[in-house]
Write a protein that holds these residues in place. Structure first.
Motif, short mmCIF file in Angstrom:
data_model
loop_
_atom_site.label_atom_id
_atom_site.label_comp_id
_atom_site.label_asym_id
_atom_site.label_seq_id
_atom_site.Cartn_x
_atom_site.Cartn_y
_atom_site.Cartn_z
N ALA A 1 6.77 -0.60 -23.98
CA ALA A 1 5.54 0.11 -23.62
C ALA A 1 4.44 -0.86 -23.24
CB ALA A 1 5.09 0.98 -24.80
N ALA A 2 4.30 -1.95 -24.00
CA ALA A 2 3.27 -2.95 -23.68
C ALA A 2 3.54 -3.59 -22.32
CB ALA A 2 3.22 -4.02 -24.77
N SER A 3 4.81 -3.91 -22.05
CA SER A 3 5.16 -4.51 -20.76
C SER A 3 4.88 -3.56 -19.61
CB SER A 3 6.64 -4.90 -20.78
OG SER A 3 7.04 -5.40 -19.53
N ALA A 4 5.22 -2.28 -19.79
CA ALA A 4 4.98 -1.30 -18.73
C ALA A 4 3.49 -1.10 -18.49
CB ALA A 4 5.64 0.03 -19.10
N GLU A 5 2.68 -1.10 -19.56
CA GLU A 5 1.24 -0.93 -19.40
C GLU A 5 0.63 -2.12 -18.66
OE1 GLU A 5 0.12 -0.44 -23.44
OE2 GLU A 5 0.57 1.71 -23.49
N THR A 6 1.11 -3.33 -18.96
CA THR A 6 0.63 -4.52 -18.25
C THR A 6 1.00 -4.45 -16.77
OG1 THR A 6 0.85 -5.86 -20.25
CG2 THR A 6 0.75 -7.03 -18.15
N GLU A 7 2.24 -4.04 -16.49
CA GLU A 7 2.68 -3.93 -15.10
C GLU A 7 1.87 -2.86 -14.36
OE1 GLU A 7 6.84 -3.19 -14.63
OE2 GLU A 7 6.71 -3.00 -12.44
N LEU A 8 1.58 -1.74 -15.04
CA LEU A 8 0.80 -0.68 -14.41
C LEU A 8 -0.61 -1.16 -14.09
CD1 LEU A 8 0.40 2.26 -13.53
CD2 LEU A 8 -0.18 2.82 -15.90
N ILE B 1 5.75 5.15 -19.43
CA ILE B 1 4.85 4.90 -20.57
C ILE B 1 4.70 6.15 -21.42
CG2 ILE B 1 2.45 4.38 -21.18
CD1 ILE B 1 2.41 2.55 -18.67
N ALA B 2 4.57 7.30 -20.76
CA ALA B 2 4.44 8.56 -21.50
C ALA B 2 5.68 8.83 -22.34
CB ALA B 2 4.19 9.71 -20.53
N ALA B 3 6.87 8.55 -21.78
CA ALA B 3 8.11 8.78 -22.52
C ALA B 3 8.23 7.83 -23.70
CB ALA B 3 9.31 8.60 -21.58
N LEU B 4 7.83 6.57 -23.50
CA LEU B 4 7.90 5.61 -24.60
C LEU B 4 6.92 5.96 -25.71
CD1 LEU B 4 8.16 2.31 -22.50
CD2 LEU B 4 9.96 3.33 -23.91
N HIS B 5 5.71 6.40 -25.33
CA HIS B 5 4.73 6.79 -26.35
C HIS B 5 5.20 8.02 -27.12
CE1 HIS B 5 1.03 4.60 -24.46
NE2 HIS B 5 1.93 3.78 -24.96
N GLU B 6 5.91 8.91 -26.44
CA GLU B 6 6.44 10.10 -27.12
C GLU B 6 7.46 9.68 -28.19
OE1 GLU B 6 8.65 14.34 -26.03
OE2 GLU B 6 7.89 13.04 -24.45
N LEU C 1 0.83 -1.21 0.00
CA LEU C 1 0.00 0.00 0.00
C LEU C 1 0.86 1.26 0.00
CD1 LEU C 1 -3.10 -0.45 2.36
CD2 LEU C 1 -3.09 0.32 -0.01
N GLU C 2 1.99 1.22 0.69
CA GLU C 2 2.85 2.39 0.79
C GLU C 2 3.71 2.60 -0.46
OE1 GLU C 2 3.39 1.91 5.65
OE2 GLU C 2 5.08 1.55 4.29
N THR C 3 4.12 1.50 -1.10
CA THR C 3 5.07 1.63 -2.22
C THR C 3 4.42 1.61 -3.60
OG1 THR C 3 5.41 -0.78 -2.19
CG2 THR C 3 6.91 0.58 -0.86
N LEU C 4 3.24 1.02 -3.72
CA LEU C 4 2.62 0.92 -5.04
C LEU C 4 2.32 2.27 -5.69
CD1 LEU C 4 0.23 -2.17 -4.75
CD2 LEU C 4 2.15 -1.90 -6.30
N PRO C 5 1.82 3.29 -4.95
CA PRO C 5 1.57 4.59 -5.62
C PRO C 5 2.81 5.17 -6.28
CG PRO C 5 0.45 4.51 -3.51
CD PRO C 5 1.31 3.28 -3.57
N LYS C 6 3.97 5.06 -5.60
CA LYS C 6 5.21 5.57 -6.19
C LYS C 6 5.56 4.79 -7.45
CE LYS C 6 10.11 6.36 -5.19
NZ LYS C 6 11.20 6.23 -4.19
N ARG C 7 5.42 3.46 -7.39
CA ARG C 7 5.73 2.63 -8.55
C ARG C 7 4.78 2.94 -9.71
NH1 ARG C 7 9.19 0.89 -11.91
NH2 ARG C 7 8.66 -1.09 -12.95
N MET C 8 3.50 3.17 -9.42
CA MET C 8 2.53 3.49 -10.49
C MET C 8 2.89 4.82 -11.16
SD MET C 8 -1.16 2.11 -9.08
CE MET C 8 -1.11 2.99 -7.52
N ALA C 9 3.32 5.79 -10.35
CA ALA C 9 3.72 7.08 -10.92
C ALA C 9 4.93 6.93 -11.83
CB ALA C 9 4.02 8.07 -9.80
N GLU C 10 5.90 6.09 -11.41
CA GLU C 10 7.08 5.86 -12.24
C GLU C 10 6.70 5.19 -13.55
OE1 GLU C 10 10.22 5.12 -8.51
OE2 GLU C 10 9.46 3.44 -9.70
#
Length: 605
Positions: free
Chosen positions: A578-585, A551-556, A537-546
């Motif tokens: 990008a696909a791997s990061a989206e699945t992880e997110l 993903i935004a950088a890869l799409h750019e 619960l404490e670490t997932l928000p930070k990981r989701m933001a990363e």
């Protein structure tokens, strides 16, 4: 390997325009339990009719193992020529079948066999049709929406009966729990073709989403390649000096592939038009009672419904669910007791029978009331064609008579009409009948976002668990009890199911259960978050933001129109990242949401 009992090969069927079925292959072996899924209008029922030999395909072949018996359960059975339900069931028996099974199954399903088919309710019609399909103990069962109009005890009886059967089965159903409990193979009818996975319905949605995501990636690659080729056509040195006809032809092939690609059907866009908030107290019932011909239907029932509550009313057919709902909404006067309705109530109703739909009226006229070409949604006018598209109706269906629509299309039409009306109290009577699974998903999301109050009657256990925060069930002799939580929570508190043998009949050793209200704490052991759960619960928000930044950088990078032609390997690598990061997110978001809900439940106890 044993030969199949049923096989369809290269099945094609069309009614003008794109083919409904295109090269469909279906094989069913002995004892296989296959669920057939797909959007309303995708051709599931048509394919089942072809498998049953009811209609012929434009091309392709149908094979049934010699000597194998096939029985088909249609959505709308034909009782013509049958004087009683027993005669109807017996007409489906073969020469060597046990004639006693017809009456036995009818009795198991709550029918006597003497009923006049012309006077049957929807539930009785479905039970008689089930008895006819099951009585011969066939080798192959083809079931089209077998749980429609059935109450929960009959659905649970049907599940047990089918689980003990050795017949091969192909099932179409909107009932997730029914499919998950019975299926071992899933076939997905999508855009005219059939895909198969050797797993039950539980695995379907993840598998489907992976296929659609891969299609999106392939289409993105195709789009980028077209952009690169068009850039070469305009600016390439060779192109200016001398046309390279091979590359020109390849570009035309790419464009043709893009035009002919049949993307996944759009999703239903349900939005409930919401009126101003009602008062905090929506319904206050005190000692409501109602009887017919001396038989108590509701006896001394009291409850308080607050704004935002979602109340499910469940129970066997004939116990008085609709009567109770009518008493609570003030459309039926009680014999005894009092009812107080809250202030500023705006009610929208979706009835089960859909009798308010005029079969001769067009789809557009049904939505507009026959006045003009716009429909008022939430107090604002919208063109009827645009509103129809939100519910997956094609523009050309605007002039289609309601009587020509499928069951699922009529269900969507009822939803479209009901949700257009501004409301803060939704009354839903069997809203899930005939709806496909995708539409059910969106309906659930719509109700989750609805700020008003919901009262619903449903026999869909999964839908109840996802939507309601309280369940009202009959206990016999007109007594009704309210339990906190969904359907599964009710069973845990009640300690028994809703079968006819026990519903409302407390045994000598089993006193009636105390009333459970929504404000009481559930009787469960105290739960605490574990160390790993707290850490997540404490670490997932930070990981989701990363991940979102990544993903935004890869799409750019992928947005660079020259990347594909300049460095194909880099394009493929970035797409995969990008696909791997989206699945992880998506996984991280789902896990965080589960833990956050758990934390709120624990802290609220």
């Amino acid at each position: 390997m044993a030969p199949p009992l049923l096989q369809l090969k290269n099945i094609g069927l069309g009614f003008g325009g794109r083919p409904l079925l295109d090269g469909v292959e279906l094989t069913v072996g002995a004892g296989e339990r296959v669920c057939l899924v797909g959007r309303n209008g995708s051709g599931k029922s048509t394919l089942l009719k072809i498998a049953a030999g009811q209609i012929e395909a434009d091309h392709g072949s149908r094979f049934v193992q010699p000597g194998a018996t096939v029985r088909y359960l249609p959505q709308e059975p034909d009782f013509s020529g049958a004087a009683t339900t027993l005669a109807y069931v017996e007409a489906g028996l073969g020469p060597g079948d046990d004639p006693h099974r017809a009456r036995f199954l009818l009795e198991q399903l709550g029918l006597t066999g003497e009923e006049d088919p012309a006077t049957l309710s929807g539930g009785e019609t479905r039970r008689a049709a089930l008895a006819r399909a099951l009585a011969p103990e066939p080798d192959i069962l083809l079931l089209d929406e077998p749980t429609n109009h059935l109450d929960l005890p009959v659905i649970e009886w049907l599940e047990d009966t089918l689980k003990s059967s050795s017949a091969a089965m192909v099932m179409i159903s909107h009932d997730r729990r029914f499919l998950a409990g019975l299926s071992r193979v899933t076939v997905w009818l999508d855009r005219g073709t059939l895909r198969r996975i050797e797993r039950g319905f539980d695995a379907f949605e993840t598998w489907r989403d992976e296929i659609l995501a891969e299609e999106e990636r392939e289409q993105h690659k195709l789009d980028r390649k077209i952009v690169a080729e068009e850039h070469w056509m305009r600016y390439g040195v060779t192109a200016r000096r001398k046309r390279n006809m091979r590359r020109v032809g390849e570009l035309e092939d790419l464009r043709r592939a893009r035009r002919e690609f049949r993307g996944a059907a759009g999703s239903v866009a349900l939005t409930a038009a919401q009126a101003d908030n009602s008062g905090a107290l929506v319904i206050e019932a005190d000692g409501l009672s109602k009887a017919y011909d001396g038989r108590p239907i509701v006896k001394d029932f009291s409850t308080r419904v607050r704004r935002g509550d979602r109340i499910g009313i469940v129970g066997p057919n004939g116990t008085g669910k609709t009567t109770l709902l009518s008493l609570l909404t003030g459309t039926l006067a009680p014999d005894e007791g009092s009812l107080k309705l809250g202030t500023n109530l705006e009610v929208a109703t979706l009835e089960q029978t859909r009798e308010s739909l005029d079969p001769n009226a067009t789809v557009a006229a049904t939505l507009t009331g026959g006045r003009g070409d716009s429909v008022t949604v939430g107090g604002k006018p919208r063109h009827v064609i645009g509103y129809m598209k939100d519910f997956l109706f094609a523009p050309e269906q605007a002039r289609t008579p309601v009587g020509a629509l499928s069951g699922g299309e009529r269900g969507r039409l009822m939803l479209a009409r009901a949700l257009a009306k501004p409301s803060n109290l939704l009354i839903l009577d069997e809203p899930t009948n005939d709806l496909d699974l995708d539409t059910l998903d969106v309906l659930e999301e719509t109700l989750a976002d609805y700020s008003g109050t919901v009262l619903l009657i449903s026999h869909d256990r999964d839908f109840l668990d996802r939507i309601v925060n309280a369940v009202i069930v009959p206990e016999g002799d007109g007594r009704w009890t309210e339990y906190a939580g969904g359907y599964t929570d009710m069973l845990a508190q009640r300690g028994r199911d809703l079968s006819r043998s026990t519903a409302g009949k407390a045994t000598k050793d089993e006193p009636p259960e105390p009333k459970a209200v929504r404000d009481q704490e559930p009787k469960a052991a105290k739960r605490r978050l574990g160390f790993n759960e707290k850490h997540a619960l404490e670490t997932l928000p930070k990981r989701m933001a990363e991940l979102q930044k990544k993903i935004a950088a890869l799409h750019e990078k992928l947005a660079d129109p020259s990347l594909y032609s300049r460095d194909r390997a880099a394009f493929d690598e970035i797409s995969a990242d990008a696909a791997s990061a989206e699945t992880e997110l998506a996984t991280a978001e789902e896990r965080w949401l589960e833990l956050e809900i758990l934390r709120e439940e624990i802290e609220g106890r």
